[in-house]
Design a protein around this motif. Structure first.
Motif, short mmCIF file in Angstrom:
data_model
loop_
_atom_site.label_atom_id
_atom_site.label_comp_id
_atom_site.label_asym_id
_atom_site.label_seq_id
_atom_site.Cartn_x
_atom_site.Cartn_y
_atom_site.Cartn_z
N VAL A 155 15.48 1.42 -0.18
CA VAL A 155 16.58 2.63 -0.38
C VAL A 155 16.46 2.55 -1.78
CG1 VAL A 155 19.14 2.92 -0.81
CG2 VAL A 155 17.92 1.71 1.33
N ILE A 156 16.14 1.82 -2.78
CA ILE A 156 16.00 2.27 -3.86
C ILE A 156 14.70 2.89 -4.22
CG2 ILE A 156 15.53 1.73 -6.63
CD1 ILE A 156 17.78 -0.40 -5.88
N TRP A 157 13.37 2.51 -3.05
CA TRP A 157 11.47 2.45 -3.50
C TRP A 157 11.94 4.15 -2.63
CZ3 TRP A 157 8.55 3.19 0.64
CH2 TRP A 157 7.38 3.18 0.09
N ARG A 172 0.99 -0.90 -0.27
CA ARG A 172 0.20 -0.16 0.28
C ARG A 172 0.64 1.20 0.04
NH1 ARG A 172 -4.50 -1.79 4.07
NH2 ARG A 172 -5.40 -3.61 2.80
N GLU A 173 1.82 0.97 0.07
CA GLU A 173 3.18 1.83 0.05
C GLU A 173 3.28 2.88 1.24
OE1 GLU A 173 3.36 4.88 -3.93
OE2 GLU A 173 3.49 2.50 -5.08
N TYR A 174 3.50 2.93 2.73
CA TYR A 174 3.53 3.40 3.72
C TYR A 174 4.38 3.42 3.53
CZ TYR A 174 -1.96 2.12 4.32
OH TYR A 174 -3.19 2.23 3.60
N ALA A 175 5.29 4.59 4.39
CA ALA A 175 6.41 4.97 4.21
C ALA A 175 6.92 4.71 5.88
CB ALA A 175 6.94 6.28 4.54
N TRP A 176 5.84 4.55 6.74
CA TRP A 176 6.56 4.57 7.89
C TRP A 176 6.16 2.71 8.07
CZ3 TRP A 176 3.06 1.17 10.78
CH2 TRP A 176 1.61 0.62 10.23
N VAL A 177 5.38 1.83 7.10
CA VAL A 177 5.99 1.02 7.33
C VAL A 177 7.45 0.32 6.24
CG1 VAL A 177 5.06 -1.60 6.49
CG2 VAL A 177 3.67 0.54 7.56
N ALA A 178 7.69 1.42 5.30
CA ALA A 178 8.59 0.49 5.40
C ALA A 178 10.17 0.60 5.82
CB ALA A 178 9.30 1.43 4.10
N ILE A 179 9.99 1.87 6.48
CA ILE A 179 10.78 2.22 8.08
C ILE A 179 10.48 1.09 8.33
CG2 ILE A 179 11.66 3.95 9.11
CD1 ILE A 179 10.82 6.38 7.54
N PHE A 185 19.21 -8.21 3.33
CA PHE A 185 20.48 -7.01 3.07
C PHE A 185 19.43 -6.58 1.89
CE2 PHE A 185 23.77 -5.38 0.10
CZ PHE A 185 24.28 -5.20 0.67
N VAL A 186 19.27 -7.83 0.15
CA VAL A 186 18.12 -7.68 -0.44
C VAL A 186 17.03 -6.32 -0.11
CG1 VAL A 186 17.17 -8.38 -2.27
CG2 VAL A 186 19.18 -9.51 -1.80
N ALA A 187 16.26 -6.56 0.81
CA ALA A 187 15.12 -5.95 0.98
C ALA A 187 15.63 -4.97 1.19
CB ALA A 187 14.45 -6.51 2.32
N ILE A 188 16.77 -4.45 2.23
CA ILE A 188 17.11 -3.24 2.57
C ILE A 188 17.39 -2.50 0.56
CG2 ILE A 188 19.86 -1.69 3.41
CD1 ILE A 188 18.83 -3.97 6.08
#
Length: 107
Positions: free
Chosen positions: A94-96, A47-54, A87-90
């Protein structure tokens, strides 16, 4: 990462069923907790929530450090494979974050 954790959880459940001394469910419960956290992160990132990505980024960093503290042993092999996936997810997060401002601006 979810698939790896589910596979490990199933292996632990089978080994627990075959073990005569019934060690306990604590490792299996931690795997279930990891799978549930990863599924919540998966839904939030879709859903592209930035807080979830952090939060997922912090989870991956913790996962890498916990795998590296286990050392290079055969028993820690699954954790090291999970650390590579973290590491791949990180890198993907970062790219996202880097490409996100360009996708939100009108073209």
């Amino acid at each position: 990462m979810i698939g790896l954790h589910v596979l490990v959880g199933l292996m632990m459940l089978v080994l627990f069923g075959m073990s005569p001394d019934r060690v306990g469910f604590s490792p299996f419960i931690s795997v279930l907790a990891n799978v549930s956290f990863l599924y919540v992160f998966y839904i939030g990132i879709r859903r592209e929530y930035a807080w979830v990505a952090i939060a997922f980024l912090l989870f991956c960093i913790f996962d890498i450090f916990s795998a590296l503290t286990g050392g290079l042993e055969l028993t820690n092999l699954v954790n090291l494979a999970d650390a590579v996936l973290s590491f791949v997810a990180i890198c993907g997060i970062v790219i996202w974050f880097r490409d996100r401002p360009t996708t939100e601006s009108p073209a």
